[in-house]
Design a protein around this motif. Structure first.
Motif, PDB file in Angstrom:
ATOM      1  N   ILE A  83      95.099 -70.963  59.945  1.00  0.00           N
ATOM      2  CA  ILE A  83      94.206 -69.954  59.097  1.00  0.00           C
ATOM      3  C   ILE A  83      92.940 -70.365  58.951  1.00  0.00           C
ATOM      4  N   LYS A  84      91.916 -69.835  58.726  1.00  0.00           N
ATOM      5  CA  LYS A  84      90.640 -69.962  58.608  1.00  0.00           C
ATOM      6  C   LYS A  84      90.231 -69.329  57.275  1.00  0.00           C
ATOM      7  N   ILE A  85      89.737 -69.791  56.170  1.00  0.00           N
ATOM      8  CA  ILE A  85      89.302 -69.465  54.902  1.00  0.00           C
ATOM      9  C   ILE A  85      87.758 -69.688  54.747  1.00  0.00           C
ATOM     10  N   GLU A  86      87.055 -68.482  54.662  1.00  0.00           N
ATOM     11  CA  GLU A  86      85.697 -68.715  54.632  1.00  0.00           C
ATOM     12  C   GLU A  86      85.160 -69.460  53.405  1.00  0.00           C
ATOM     13  N   LYS A  87      84.172 -69.946  53.467  1.00  0.00           N
ATOM     14  CA  LYS A  87      83.591 -70.576  52.203  1.00  0.00           C
ATOM     15  C   LYS A  87      83.194 -69.978  51.064  1.00  0.00           C
ATOM     16  N   ASN A  88      83.049 -70.181  50.006  1.00  0.00           N
ATOM     17  CA  ASN A  88      82.739 -69.514  48.812  1.00  0.00           C
ATOM     18  C   ASN A  88      84.021 -68.512  48.396  1.00  0.00           C
ATOM     19  N   THR A  89      85.326 -68.725  48.877  1.00  0.00           N
ATOM     20  CA  THR A  89      86.483 -67.999  48.440  1.00  0.00           C
ATOM     21  C   THR A  89      87.412 -68.608  47.707  1.00  0.00           C
ATOM     22  N   ARG A  90      87.678 -67.822  46.725  1.00  0.00           N
ATOM     23  CA  ARG A  90      88.813 -68.329  45.722  1.00  0.00           C
ATOM     24  C   ARG A  90      90.140 -68.774  46.181  1.00  0.00           C
ATOM     25  N   VAL A  91      90.499 -69.676  45.981  1.00  0.00           N
ATOM     26  CA  VAL A  91      91.855 -69.895  46.943  1.00  0.00           C
ATOM     27  C   VAL A  91      92.797 -70.911  46.149  1.00  0.00           C
ATOM     28  N   PRO A 100     109.158 -80.539  52.601  1.00  0.00           N
ATOM     29  CA  PRO A 100     107.678 -80.898  52.851  1.00  0.00           C
ATOM     30  C   PRO A 100     106.914 -79.990  53.724  1.00  0.00           C
ATOM     31  N   CYS A 101     105.668 -80.017  53.450  1.00  0.00           N
ATOM     32  CA  CYS A 101     104.760 -79.222  54.335  1.00  0.00           C
ATOM     33  C   CYS A 101     103.829 -80.035  54.946  1.00  0.00           C
ATOM     34  N   GLU A 102     103.925 -80.323  56.230  1.00  0.00           N
ATOM     35  CA  GLU A 102     103.002 -81.290  57.057  1.00  0.00           C
ATOM     36  C   GLU A 102     102.067 -80.308  57.855  1.00  0.00           C
ATOM     37  N   TYR A 103     100.763 -80.559  57.431  1.00  0.00           N
ATOM     38  CA  TYR A 103      99.494 -79.807  58.242  1.00  0.00           C
ATOM     39  C   TYR A 103      98.416 -80.686  58.333  1.00  0.00           C
ATOM     40  N   ILE A 104      97.318 -79.913  59.106  1.00  0.00           N
ATOM     41  CA  ILE A 104      96.116 -80.570  59.422  1.00  0.00           C
ATOM     42  C   ILE A 104      95.049 -79.588  58.918  1.00  0.00           C
ATOM     43  N   ALA A 105      94.161 -80.129  58.045  1.00  0.00           N
ATOM     44  CA  ALA A 105      93.117 -79.604  57.575  1.00  0.00           C
ATOM     45  C   ALA A 105      91.469 -79.862  58.185  1.00  0.00           C
ATOM     46  N   ILE A 106      91.129 -79.060  58.394  1.00  0.00           N
ATOM     47  CA  ILE A 106      89.538 -79.363  58.827  1.00  0.00           C
ATOM     48  C   ILE A 106      88.608 -78.361  58.024  1.00  0.00           C
ATOM     49  N   CYS A 107      87.656 -79.228  57.381  1.00  0.00           N
ATOM     50  CA  CYS A 107      86.668 -78.524  56.548  1.00  0.00           C
ATOM     51  C   CYS A 107      85.387 -78.392  57.461  1.00  0.00           C
ATOM     52  N   LYS A 108      84.482 -77.572  57.176  1.00  0.00           N
ATOM     53  CA  LYS A 108      83.201 -77.562  57.774  1.00  0.00           C
ATOM     54  C   LYS A 108      82.287 -76.802  57.051  1.00  0.00           C
ATOM     55  N   PRO A 109      81.189 -77.476  56.372  1.00  0.00           N
ATOM     56  CA  PRO A 109      80.969 -79.032  56.390  1.00  0.00           C
ATOM     57  C   PRO A 109      82.250 -79.667  55.856  1.00  0.00           C
ATOM     58  N   ALA A 110      82.048 -80.997  55.741  1.00  0.00           N
ATOM     59  CA  ALA A 110      83.100 -81.877  55.529  1.00  0.00           C
ATOM     60  C   ALA A 110      83.554 -81.728  54.190  1.00  0.00           C
ATOM     61  N   PHE A 111      84.895 -81.829  53.688  1.00  0.00           N
ATOM     62  CA  PHE A 111      85.221 -81.866  52.312  1.00  0.00           C
ATOM     63  C   PHE A 111      84.313 -82.666  51.460  1.00  0.00           C
ATOM     64  N   ASP A 112      84.060 -81.983  50.184  1.00  0.00           N
ATOM     65  CA  ASP A 112      83.209 -82.826  49.259  1.00  0.00           C
ATOM     66  C   ASP A 112      83.693 -82.675  47.868  1.00  0.00           C
ATOM     67  N   PHE A 113      84.321 -83.310  47.143  1.00  0.00           N
ATOM     68  CA  PHE A 113      84.694 -83.302  45.879  1.00  0.00           C
ATOM     69  C   PHE A 113      83.530 -82.451  44.903  1.00  0.00           C
ATOM     70  N   THR A 114      82.362 -82.704  45.134  1.00  0.00           N
ATOM     71  CA  THR A 114      81.407 -82.152  44.303  1.00  0.00           C
ATOM     72  C   THR A 114      81.349 -80.682  44.896  1.00  0.00           C
ATOM     73  N   LYS A 115      81.738 -80.277  45.907  1.00  0.00           N
ATOM     74  CA  LYS A 115      81.444 -78.785  46.374  1.00  0.00           C
ATOM     75  C   LYS A 115      83.018 -78.117  46.420  1.00  0.00           C
ATOM     76  N   VAL A 116      83.776 -78.566  45.984  1.00  0.00           N
ATOM     77  CA  VAL A 116      85.116 -77.821  45.880  1.00  0.00           C
ATOM     78  C   VAL A 116      85.453 -76.922  44.789  1.00  0.00           C
ATOM     79  N   HIS A 117      84.752 -77.275  43.621  1.00  0.00           N
ATOM     80  CA  HIS A 117      84.916 -76.471  42.456  1.00  0.00           C
ATOM     81  C   HIS A 117      86.343 -75.939  42.077  1.00  0.00           C
ATOM     82  N   ARG A 118      87.089 -77.000  41.599  1.00  0.00           N
ATOM     83  CA  ARG A 118      88.362 -76.749  41.328  1.00  0.00           C
ATOM     84  C   ARG A 118      88.315 -76.286  39.919  1.00  0.00           C
ATOM     85  N   GLU A 119      89.212 -75.338  39.545  1.00  0.00           N
ATOM     86  CA  GLU A 119      89.295 -74.814  38.243  1.00  0.00           C
ATOM     87  C   GLU A 119      90.243 -75.539  37.208  1.00  0.00           C
ATOM     88  N   GLU A 120      90.103 -75.702  36.066  1.00  0.00           N
ATOM     89  CA  GLU A 120      90.665 -76.683  35.234  1.00  0.00           C
ATOM     90  C   GLU A 120      91.933 -75.861  34.576  1.00  0.00           C
TER      91      GLU A 120
END
Length: 120
Positions: A83-91, A100-120
């Motif tokens: 699957i591809k999930i577009e940026k700025n999409t709530r997920v 267990p689930c084994e998978y590969i994740a690719i982020c473009k641009p690269a994963f960045d904790f300051t840009k993931v915006h996790r909800e509390e």
């Protein structure tokens, strides 16, 4: 100078939820801000908070199943699907299943904790 780089020592991202994250390429492992590639294993019953990342995320499931809640829609990916999930999409990502689930994740641009915006 070599025209390639073989990654033999991925960065193991510290977690406290039982999830294995091995970043092979990205900000933490190779100082690459353009793309990140990680091998992951999510344990049974794992989940993380909703997030709205500033990057595209691609997921390819190798074994097991992974659940995505994208906006309000629930999607379940099985081994061999991607699957591809577009940026700025709530997920929300989770593995509510019994294996267990084994998978590969690719982020473009690269994963960045300051840009993931996790909800509390």
């Amino acid at each position: 100078m070599k025209k390639y780089f073989i990654q033999n020592t991925p960065f193991i991202v510290p977690t406290n939820d039982g999830k294995l994250i091995e970043e092979h390429h990205g900000k933490a492992s190779t100082d690459n801000a353009e793309i990140s590639i990680a091998h992951m294993v999510a344990p049974p019953k794992w989940s993380e908070p909703f997030q709205t990342p500033e990057f595209e995320e691609y997921t390819y499931v190798i074994k097991g199943k992974k659940q995505f809640i994208i906006e309000e829609e629930i999607i379940i990916l099985k081994a061999g699907q991607s699957i591809k999930i577009e940026k700025n999409t709530r997920v929300q990502y989770s593995n509510p299943f019994d294996e267990p689930c084994e998978y590969i994740a690719i982020c473009k641009p690269a994963f960045d904790f300051t840009k993931v915006h996790r909800e509390e």
